[in-house]
Enzyme design. Structure first.
Site, mmCIF file in Angstrom:
data_model
loop_
_atom_site.group_PDB
_atom_site.id
_atom_site.type_symbol
_atom_site.label_atom_id
_atom_site.label_comp_id
_atom_site.label_asym_id
_atom_site.label_seq_id
_atom_site.Cartn_x
_atom_site.Cartn_y
_atom_site.Cartn_z
ATOM 1 C CB SER A 68 -0.787 0.035 1.264
ATOM 2 O OG SER A 68 -1.561 -1.084 1.317
ATOM 3 C CB SER A 70 2.496 7.728 -2.286
ATOM 4 O OG SER A 70 3.683 7.530 -1.438
ATOM 5 C CB ALA A 125 9.784 1.490 3.533
ATOM 6 N N GLY A 137 3.489 1.493 7.776
ATOM 7 C CA GLY A 137 2.150 1.733 8.303
ATOM 8 C C GLY A 137 1.545 3.255 8.372
ATOM 9 C CD GLU A 145 1.467 -1.988 4.294
ATOM 10 O OE1 GLU A 145 1.073 -0.874 3.327
ATOM 11 O OE2 GLU A 145 2.039 -1.705 5.110
#
Length: 269
Positions: A68, A70, A125, A137, A145
């Site tokens: 997940s 950008s 990350a 997170g 994830e």
């Protein structure tokens, strides 16, 4: 949400010209997340470079985990382009948001059966230390994830090189907790030496895809992320931490100087 309009969503991200983390970011529906009001285009270029390099490693017939955030957005977009060209893959998304991106790009999705493994997972990350331990997170999806990462033969982390630090801790550690008696859980978490704050979505508490809360935990420095993870996981009310310790098999970082690939050493056996 109306297509093309700008919305404010909850997350932690690092602003380009500052060491401070903003608590929200803007996103166009179905489009590219834009970090902070002062973000410049180099950030997006770096993410895109790292993501596309990782997608080059995806081969026909692979089962792929999609993280997940950008940077993963760019990986999903590139993987979708390859699927349209004939690449045959199946994917498992780690969040509702990633699922929507994958469906839009025409990537076939599936659910793992008991004992079934993914060939590879691509994920981003928020912070990476010199030993390649990771904080994830910022978008609140680290539980799913981590489940997908643990179900993968290979975990590839993709990020901007500026996410690499000597010691973890500038970025808060997200800890997913159950909503029941959350204040008591926060008190126990604070005993680990941090200042925990329940994440908010505007005026409301942020709720994960799993129906839980996120405690963003502020530490000065994290010299032993493995021990901290074990400590937090032992606390009643904690579901999962955003510390990914020794999990990455390959890390791809990009900056203005190009793409850099690292393979962390792992203990034998």
């Amino acid at each position: 949400m109306v297509p093309g309009e700008l919305y404010r969503l909850q997350a932690y991200y690092l602003c380009e010209d500052s060491t401070q983390y903003e608590y929200s970011f803007s996103i166009y529906q179905g489009g590219l997340p834009m970090l902070c009001n002062n973000s410049n285009n180099q950030s997006d270029i770096d993410k895109k470079m790292a993501a596309e390099k990782a997608v080059e490693l995806i081969k026909d017939g692979m089962k792929v985990g999609l993280g997940s955030g950008s940077t993963v957005f760019w990986a999903v977009k590139k993987l979708g382009e390859e699927v349209q060209k004939g690449l045959e893959v199946q994917a498992v998304p780690s969040s509702v948001e990633t699922q929507k991106w994958a469906e839009k790009e025409g990537i076939p999705l599936f659910t793992l059966k008991q004992g079934e493994m993914l060939d590879v997972t691509l994920d981003g990350a928020d912070e990476i230390d010199k030993s390649f331990n990771i904080i994830k997170g910022g978008g609140g999806a680290h539980l799913r994830e981590k489940i997908i990462a643990a179900s993968s033969n290979t975990l590839i982390i993709i990020a901007e090189k500026r996410k690499q630090v000597q010691v973890l801790g500038k970025f808060p550690v997200p800890v997913e907790i159950v909503p029941f008696e959350a204040a008591s859980t926060l008190h126990r978490i604070a005993s680990s030496g941090c200042r925990p704050e329940l994440r908010k979505n505007n005026e409301d508490l942020f709720v994960t895809d799993n129906g839980n809360y996120i405690a963003d935990c502020f530490y000065d420095s994290i010299y032993y992320p493995d021990l901290l993870h074990e400590k937090l996981k032992s606390l009643v009310g904690v579901v999962e931490t955003g510390l990914f310790v020794g999990m990455a098999d390959k890390i791809i970082l990009a900056d203005g100087g190009g793409v850099h690939t690292y393979t962390p050493e792992k203990p034998a056996g």
